[in-house]
Motif scaffolding. Structure first.
Motif, short mmCIF file in Angstrom:
data_model
loop_
_atom_site.label_atom_id
_atom_site.label_comp_id
_atom_site.label_asym_id
_atom_site.label_seq_id
_atom_site.Cartn_x
_atom_site.Cartn_y
_atom_site.Cartn_z
N SER A 4 13.89 -11.52 -9.62
CA SER A 4 13.79 -10.25 -10.33
C SER A 4 14.81 -9.29 -9.74
O SER A 4 14.84 -9.09 -8.53
CB SER A 4 12.37 -9.67 -10.20
OG SER A 4 12.29 -8.38 -10.78
N GLU A 5 15.64 -8.69 -10.59
CA GLU A 5 16.66 -7.75 -10.15
C GLU A 5 16.30 -6.36 -10.65
O GLU A 5 15.88 -6.19 -11.79
CB GLU A 5 18.03 -8.16 -10.68
CG GLU A 5 18.47 -9.53 -10.22
CD GLU A 5 19.85 -9.91 -10.76
OE1 GLU A 5 20.55 -9.00 -11.27
OE2 GLU A 5 20.21 -11.09 -10.67
N ARG A 6 16.48 -5.38 -9.77
CA ARG A 6 16.15 -4.01 -10.15
C ARG A 6 16.83 -3.04 -9.19
O ARG A 6 17.47 -3.46 -8.22
CB ARG A 6 14.64 -3.79 -10.16
CG ARG A 6 13.97 -3.98 -8.78
CD ARG A 6 12.47 -3.85 -8.90
NE ARG A 6 12.10 -2.53 -9.40
CZ ARG A 6 10.90 -2.26 -9.93
NH1 ARG A 6 10.01 -3.22 -10.04
NH2 ARG A 6 10.61 -1.04 -10.33
N TYR A 7 16.67 -1.75 -9.46
CA TYR A 7 17.18 -0.72 -8.56
C TYR A 7 15.99 0.01 -7.91
O TYR A 7 14.95 0.20 -8.53
CB TYR A 7 18.03 0.30 -9.30
CG TYR A 7 19.40 -0.20 -9.67
CD1 TYR A 7 20.45 -0.16 -8.76
CD2 TYR A 7 19.65 -0.71 -10.94
CE1 TYR A 7 21.71 -0.63 -9.09
CE2 TYR A 7 20.90 -1.18 -11.29
CZ TYR A 7 21.93 -1.14 -10.36
OH TYR A 7 23.17 -1.61 -10.70
#
Length: 220
Positions: A4-7
């Motif tokens: 999971s990629e996020r900021y």
């Protein structure tokens, strides 16, 4: 496998974070994070070793997750599957996690049990602990398990032990009248207290108690 990629946000900065399964290539960083989280006088022989980590990624890779911040490993969470019987809730951390080696992992177990969650002190203000816990909730839903469970330390209890019982302490923390660094964090992640276990872990700050904290799969 999980990714999971996020900021996350640090003031005005947007920082990229990846939550993913950890692998053998991450072992050196995993051990570094443990040293940063548990410096001496914590017994260094109790930190992760390579045999434990190899078991995690071999026996239950779905339960071996890490947080990578701007390309640097910053935290991890590890679990195993067990069959939990709520009518017999008492156990020690060593018993239910096989002292962290998880050789007792049951592929048919109804419960994902948290062995450890660690975030490097330099990254704790970014909310990585919650992101790692949420990733475990995703894993529970994906595997159609009944619940997530784990024993929470109570590092604030030793300051109140002469004033109140452990049961009263947990009630006051749950009600928001007291703050405990671990139990309050787990509550903020959606975990609910289930049972207080004596002699859960050799932990002077918690007076050896642990609080079993659960998260129920809402789709079960």
């Amino acid at each position: 496998m999980y990714r999971s990629e996020r900021y996350v946000f640090d003031g005005s900065r947007n920082i990229p974070v990846v939550i993913r399964n950890y692998t053998e290539q991450d072992f050196e960083d995993m051990i570094r994070i443990q040293r940063e989280c548990f410096p001496p006088p914590f017994p260094q022989e109790l930190l992760w070793n390579e045999e434990q980590l190899k078991n995690h990624v071999t026996l239950f890779p779905e339960g071996a997750l890490c947080a990578e911040v701007d390309g640097r490993l910053a935290g991890s969470v590890t679990g195993l599957r067990v069959n939990f019987d709520p009518s017999h809730p008492d156990h020690t951390w060593e018993e239910i996690t096989d002292d962290g080696y998880i050789r007792n992992h049951n592929p048919q177990g109804n419960t994902l049990y948290i062995v450890d969650i660690s975030v490097s002190p330099a990254y704790r203000k970014l909310g990585l602990g919650k992101l790692l816990m949420q990733a475990m909730y995703h894993t529970i839903v994906e595997l159609k398990l009944k619940q997530l469970l784990g024993g929470g330390r109570m590092p604030g209890y030793h300051e109140k032990a002469e004033e109140m019982s452990v049961e009263e302490y947990v009630l006051q923390v749950t009600a928001g009248e007291l703050h405990d660094p671990v139990i309050s964090f787990l509550l903020s992640c959606g975990r609910m207290p289930l049972h207080i276990v004596s002699n859960y872990l050799d932990d002077e700050e918690s007076k050896n108690y642990g609080v079993l904290m659960e998260w129920k799969n809402p789709f079960r």
